[in-house]
Design a protein around this motif. Structure first.
Motif, PDB file in Angstrom:
ATOM      1  N   UNK A   1       0.704  -1.281  -0.076  1.00  0.00           N
ATOM      2  CA  UNK A   1      -0.073   0.063   0.031  1.00  0.00           C
ATOM      3  C   UNK A   1       0.734   1.661   0.078  1.00  0.00           C
ATOM      4  N   UNK A   2       1.171   1.983  -1.215  1.00  0.00           N
ATOM      5  CA  UNK A   2       1.776   3.235  -1.235  1.00  0.00           C
ATOM      6  C   UNK A   2       0.853   4.130  -0.936  1.00  0.00           C
ATOM      7  N   UNK A   3       1.747   5.152  -0.530  1.00  0.00           N
ATOM      8  CA  UNK A   3       0.788   6.592  -0.185  1.00  0.00           C
ATOM      9  C   UNK A   3       1.736   7.649  -0.971  1.00  0.00           C
ATOM     10  N   UNK A   4       0.759   8.543  -1.686  1.00  0.00           N
ATOM     11  CA  UNK A   4       1.253   9.747  -2.117  1.00  0.00           C
ATOM     12  C   UNK A   4       0.722  10.741  -1.796  1.00  0.00           C
ATOM     13  N   UNK A   5       1.186  11.991  -1.689  1.00  0.00           N
ATOM     14  CA  UNK A   5       0.937  13.292  -1.137  1.00  0.00           C
ATOM     15  C   UNK A   5       1.266  14.553  -2.076  1.00  0.00           C
ATOM     16  N   UNK A   6       0.212  15.394  -2.376  1.00  0.00           N
ATOM     17  CA  UNK A   6       0.615  16.622  -3.229  1.00  0.00           C
ATOM     18  C   UNK A   6       0.079  17.641  -2.239  1.00  0.00           C
ATOM     19  N   UNK A   7       1.120  18.498  -1.592  1.00  0.00           N
ATOM     20  CA  UNK A   7       0.724  19.429  -0.604  1.00  0.00           C
ATOM     21  C   UNK A   7       0.889  20.594  -1.405  1.00  0.00           C
ATOM     22  N   UNK A   8       0.101  21.633  -1.813  1.00  0.00           N
ATOM     23  CA  UNK A   8       0.031  22.698  -2.453  1.00  0.00           C
ATOM     24  C   UNK A   8       0.010  23.840  -1.347  1.00  0.00           C
ATOM     25  N   UNK A   9       0.782  25.108  -1.564  1.00  0.00           N
ATOM     26  CA  UNK A   9       0.463  26.340  -0.655  1.00  0.00           C
ATOM     27  C   UNK A   9       0.903  27.323  -1.511  1.00  0.00           C
ATOM     28  N   UNK A  10       1.120  27.118  -2.933  1.00  0.00           N
ATOM     29  CA  UNK A  10       1.149  28.155  -3.829  1.00  0.00           C
ATOM     30  C   UNK A  10       1.564  27.647  -5.098  1.00  0.00           C
ATOM     31  N   UNK A  11       1.499  28.508  -6.141  1.00  0.00           N
ATOM     32  CA  UNK A  11       1.831  28.161  -7.511  1.00  0.00           C
ATOM     33  C   UNK A  11       0.679  27.424  -8.465  1.00  0.00           C
ATOM     34  N   UNK A  12       0.950  26.929  -9.446  1.00  0.00           N
ATOM     35  CA  UNK A  12      -0.107  26.671 -10.297  1.00  0.00           C
ATOM     36  C   UNK A  12       0.116  24.984 -10.917  1.00  0.00           C
ATOM     37  N   UNK A  13      -0.672  24.021 -10.620  1.00  0.00           N
ATOM     38  CA  UNK A  13      -0.656  22.822 -11.310  1.00  0.00           C
ATOM     39  C   UNK A  13      -1.706  22.493 -12.243  1.00  0.00           C
ATOM     40  N   UNK A  14      -1.310  22.305 -13.450  1.00  0.00           N
ATOM     41  CA  UNK A  14      -2.070  21.834 -14.510  1.00  0.00           C
ATOM     42  C   UNK A  14      -1.769  20.550 -15.125  1.00  0.00           C
ATOM     43  N   UNK A  15      -2.920  19.712 -15.181  1.00  0.00           N
ATOM     44  CA  UNK A  15      -2.628  18.295 -15.597  1.00  0.00           C
ATOM     45  C   UNK A  15      -4.194  17.932 -16.238  1.00  0.00           C
ATOM     46  N   UNK A  16      -3.944  16.758 -16.987  1.00  0.00           N
ATOM     47  CA  UNK A  16      -5.032  16.149 -17.942  1.00  0.00           C
ATOM     48  C   UNK A  16      -5.934  15.731 -16.949  1.00  0.00           C
ATOM     49  N   UNK A  17      -5.741  14.236 -16.395  1.00  0.00           N
ATOM     50  CA  UNK A  17      -6.653  13.476 -15.666  1.00  0.00           C
ATOM     51  C   UNK A  17      -5.779  13.570 -14.181  1.00  0.00           C
ATOM     52  N   UNK A  18      -6.750  14.141 -13.284  1.00  0.00           N
ATOM     53  CA  UNK A  18      -6.050  13.960 -11.862  1.00  0.00           C
ATOM     54  C   UNK A  18      -6.887  12.880 -11.210  1.00  0.00           C
ATOM     55  N   UNK A  19      -6.189  11.879 -10.860  1.00  0.00           N
ATOM     56  CA  UNK A  19      -6.441  10.567 -10.102  1.00  0.00           C
ATOM     57  C   UNK A  19      -5.912  10.612  -8.558  1.00  0.00           C
ATOM     58  N   UNK A  20      -6.773  10.441  -7.673  1.00  0.00           N
ATOM     59  CA  UNK A  20      -6.449  10.257  -6.312  1.00  0.00           C
ATOM     60  C   UNK A  20      -6.910   9.022  -5.771  1.00  0.00           C
ATOM     61  N   UNK A  21      -5.953   8.306  -5.356  1.00  0.00           N
ATOM     62  CA  UNK A  21      -6.316   6.737  -4.735  1.00  0.00           C
ATOM     63  C   UNK A  21      -6.051   6.054  -5.897  1.00  0.00           C
ATOM     64  N   UNK A  22      -6.207   4.787  -5.526  1.00  0.00           N
ATOM     65  CA  UNK A  22      -6.327   3.415  -6.715  1.00  0.00           C
ATOM     66  C   UNK A  22      -7.644   3.402  -7.255  1.00  0.00           C
ATOM     67  N   UNK A  23      -7.548   3.768  -8.671  1.00  0.00           N
ATOM     68  CA  UNK A  23      -8.996   3.400  -9.155  1.00  0.00           C
ATOM     69  C   UNK A  23      -8.968   2.635 -10.383  1.00  0.00           C
ATOM     70  N   UNK A  24      -9.774   1.828 -10.574  1.00  0.00           N
ATOM     71  CA  UNK A  24     -10.261   1.017 -11.748  1.00  0.00           C
ATOM     72  C   UNK A  24      -9.308  -0.164 -11.634  1.00  0.00           C
ATOM     73  N   UNK A  25      -9.077  -1.103 -10.647  1.00  0.00           N
ATOM     74  CA  UNK A  25      -8.427  -2.211 -10.933  1.00  0.00           C
ATOM     75  C   UNK A  25      -6.756  -2.044 -10.517  1.00  0.00           C
ATOM     76  N   UNK A  26      -6.608  -0.838  -9.842  1.00  0.00           N
ATOM     77  CA  UNK A  26      -5.158  -0.576  -9.425  1.00  0.00           C
ATOM     78  C   UNK A  26      -5.177  -1.329  -7.988  1.00  0.00           C
ATOM     79  N   UNK A  27      -4.010  -1.388  -7.459  1.00  0.00           N
ATOM     80  CA  UNK A  27      -3.615  -1.940  -6.145  1.00  0.00           C
ATOM     81  C   UNK A  27      -4.284  -1.003  -5.274  1.00  0.00           C
ATOM     82  N   UNK A  28      -4.107  -1.176  -3.834  1.00  0.00           N
ATOM     83  CA  UNK A  28      -4.395  -0.389  -2.894  1.00  0.00           C
ATOM     84  C   UNK A  28      -3.829   0.919  -2.400  1.00  0.00           C
ATOM     85  N   UNK A  29      -3.369   1.630  -3.344  1.00  0.00           N
ATOM     86  CA  UNK A  29      -2.544   2.881  -3.096  1.00  0.00           C
ATOM     87  C   UNK A  29      -3.174   3.972  -2.305  1.00  0.00           C
TER      88      UNK A  29
END
Length: 223
Positions: free
Chosen positions: A142-170
């Motif tokens: 079970x891996x854990x990812x953090x995105x901590x923002x206090x400023x700036x700009x973050x542009x992305x296509x798809x933003x996926x948080x947690x494990x979605x659609x058949x991925x392991x339990x991240x």
């Protein structure tokens, strides 16, 4: 003649795909935290827009944390931030820019449980493909990812948080305490949290019902 033509086309396609494949290198941080220091990388060369960059706390060497600062415009194909040895891999951007041209920005991937943390306090991140916060780990850890923002700009296509659609339990967590996230789509799956305090989340199109569902699940909290 037909068989020869098909074979020729197949060879051409294989060569084209090989030419478009991204090289991969590791951030070791043997010298300092500077993106443009060649000896910070496994192949002693600064990444180009065709290179994937991987980083992990378990890398050999001193492993200074990567910091992108004002005046630096950094390019790569993709970035995978691993969490090995049940420890934390942390990197940050305080100014300048980071652009991923070909593939994922992954926070939380590897072969052992741990944390991967990306701190954004300024500058601009352009993830032309998906951003995945909390991805599967090989072997089902079970891996854990953090995105901590206090400023700036973050542009992305798809933003996926947690494990979605058949991925392991991240597990994925975004703490939006400042700055702006612009995403074309948003996908969330337990275990995950998107906490918005002073920052702004902008999703392209009509995502009201999707966001409301995540709020009802307790996955989005605000103010």
């Amino acid at each position: 003649m037909l068989k020869k033509s098909i074979l020729l086309i197949s060879v051409v396609l294989m060569l084209a795909l090989a030419g478009n494949a991204s090289a991969s290198k590791w951030w070791w941080g043997n010298v300092d935290s500077n993106w443009f220091e060649p000896n910070n990388y496994s192949d002693s060369a600064v990444p180009t827009s065709a290179d994937g960059v991987n980083m992990s706390i378990s890398d050999v060497g001193t492993h200074d944390a990567l910091v992108i600062v004002t005046g630096q415009d950094c390019d790569c194909a993709s970035m995978w931030s691993y969490n090995e040895l049940n420890s934390t891999t942390k990197w940050s951007i305080t100014g300048g820019s980071l652009t991923l041209h070909e593939s994922y920005l992954l926070l939380g991937s590897g072969s052992a449980s741990g944390d991967s943390v990306f701190e954004v306090s300024g500058g601009t991140v352009n993830a032309d493909y998906d951003t995945r916060v909390g991805r599967y780990l090989s072997g089902g850890n079970n891996g854990t990812g953090y995105l901590n923002m206090t400023g700036g700009t973050f542009n992305t296509d798809d933003l996926v948080i947690g494990s979605v659609s058949g991925w392991y339990d991240g597990k994925g967590y975004i703490n939006l305490n400042g700055g702006t996230i612009n995403a074309n789509t948003l996908a969330m799956e337990a275990t995950c949290i998107l906490d918005i305090t002073e920052g702004t989340l902008i999703i392209d199109g009509n995502a009201v019902s999707t966001v409301q569902g995540y709020v009802d699940n307790g996955w989005i909290t605000a103010y």
